[in-house]
Design a protein around this motif. Structure first.
Motif, mmCIF file in Angstrom:
data_model
loop_
_atom_site.group_PDB
_atom_site.id
_atom_site.type_symbol
_atom_site.label_atom_id
_atom_site.label_comp_id
_atom_site.label_asym_id
_atom_site.label_seq_id
_atom_site.Cartn_x
_atom_site.Cartn_y
_atom_site.Cartn_z
ATOM 1 N N ALA A 134 0.962 -0.933 -0.126
ATOM 2 C CA ALA A 134 0.397 0.313 -0.600
ATOM 3 C C ALA A 134 1.029 0.965 -0.265
ATOM 4 N N PRO A 135 1.920 1.352 0.592
ATOM 5 C CA PRO A 135 2.657 3.003 0.994
ATOM 6 C C PRO A 135 3.914 2.435 -0.535
ATOM 7 N N HIS A 136 3.764 1.631 -1.373
ATOM 8 C CA HIS A 136 4.328 2.079 -2.771
ATOM 9 C C HIS A 136 3.693 2.210 -3.889
ATOM 10 N N GLU A 137 2.323 1.678 -3.419
ATOM 11 C CA GLU A 137 1.011 2.041 -4.106
ATOM 12 C C GLU A 137 0.860 3.791 -4.760
ATOM 13 N N ASN A 138 0.638 4.604 -3.205
ATOM 14 C CA ASN A 138 0.412 5.633 -2.953
ATOM 15 C C ASN A 138 1.836 5.998 -3.801
ATOM 16 N N SER A 139 2.283 5.845 -3.041
ATOM 17 C CA SER A 139 4.007 6.463 -3.385
ATOM 18 C C SER A 139 3.727 6.695 -5.284
ATOM 19 N N LEU A 141 1.237 6.215 -7.252
ATOM 20 C CA LEU A 141 -0.558 7.626 -7.758
ATOM 21 C C LEU A 141 0.308 8.359 -7.526
ATOM 22 N N THR A 142 1.385 9.420 -6.651
ATOM 23 C CA THR A 142 1.914 9.997 -5.664
ATOM 24 C C THR A 142 2.665 10.889 -6.883
ATOM 25 N N GLU A 145 0.812 12.340 -10.078
ATOM 26 C CA GLU A 145 -0.917 12.555 -10.296
ATOM 27 C C GLU A 145 -0.658 13.568 -11.443
#
Length: 170
Positions: A134-139, A141-142, A145
Motif C-alpha cells: 500500500a505505501p508504494h502504491e500510494n507513492s 500514485l503521487t 499525479e
C-alpha cells in the motif's frame, strides 16, 4: 534540433527524431534508456526489499518475488513457477516451503496431475501483501499525479511492447 550531453557523455536529442535517426542517434538513445532502466531497477529492488520486510520481517526480495508471482497467478505448480521465474526448481521448492511456514502460501492436490500440487496464496497472505505494498502504491500514485492518464496508458503500452519484443507501432 539541439543535442544535449548527459554527465556520462551520452547525447540526448531534444525534439523528435523518429525512426529515421542515424545509427549513432539510435545507439545514444538506447544507452540513455539502459541508464534509466538501471536507475529504475535500483529503485524497484529497494522497493521489493522494503515490501518483503513489511510482509515478513527478514524476508528476502527473492522470496517476495516468488510469493507475488503465486498471488498474481492465482494458482500455479512448482514446475511452472520455476520455469516462469527462470529459477532452479530446488531453490523454488525451498522458498515455497518457507512461504508455507509463514502461512503465506498453501498447497492442494492438482486434479490434473496427482503427482503435483497447486500453490495458492492464503487469504492471510493476500491481506498482508496488500498492506505491505500500500505505501508504494500510494507513492506511485503521487509520482504520477501530474501525468495525463493517456501518458500513463502510453507508457504502459510501450513497456509492454518492449517486454514482449513487439513493435510499439502495432
Amino acid at each position: 534540433m539541439t543535442a544535449a550531453h548527459t554527465p556520462d557523455g551520452l547525447r540526448s536529442d531534444s525534439g523528435a527524431v523518429g525512426a529515421a535517426g542515424t545509427g549513432e542517434d539510435r545507439a545514444d538513445a538506447v544507452r540513455l534508456l539502459e541508464m534509466e532502466f538501471g536507475e529504475l531497477f535500483t529503485h524497484v529492488r529497494r522497493m521489493y526489499a522494503e515490501m518483503a520486510n513489511r510482509l515478513s520481517p527478514g524476508m528476502l526480495p527473492g522470496a517476495y518475488k516468488v510469493f507475488t508471482t503465486i498471488a498474481r497467478r492465482g494458482e500455479t505448480t512448482l514446475s511452472s513457477l520455476a520455469e516462469l521465474l527462470h529459477a532452479d526448481k530446488g531453490q523454488i521448492s525451498r522458498t515455497v516451503r518457507e512461504l508455507e511456514e509463514l502461512r503465506l502460501v498453501q498447497r492442494a492436490p492438482d486434479p490434473a496431475d496427482g503427482r503435483s500440487s497447486l500453490l495458492t496464496a492464503t487469504e492471510s497472505g493476500l491481506e498482508r501483501w496488500n498492506a505491505a505494498r500500500a505505501p508504494h502504491e500510494n507513492s506511485l500514485l503521487t509520482a504520477l499525479e501530474t501525468w495525463q492518464i493517456d501518458d500513463i496508458r502510453e507508457l504502459t503500452r510501450l513497456l509492454h511492447a518492449l517486454s514482449t519484443s513487439a513493435s510499439p507501432r502495432g
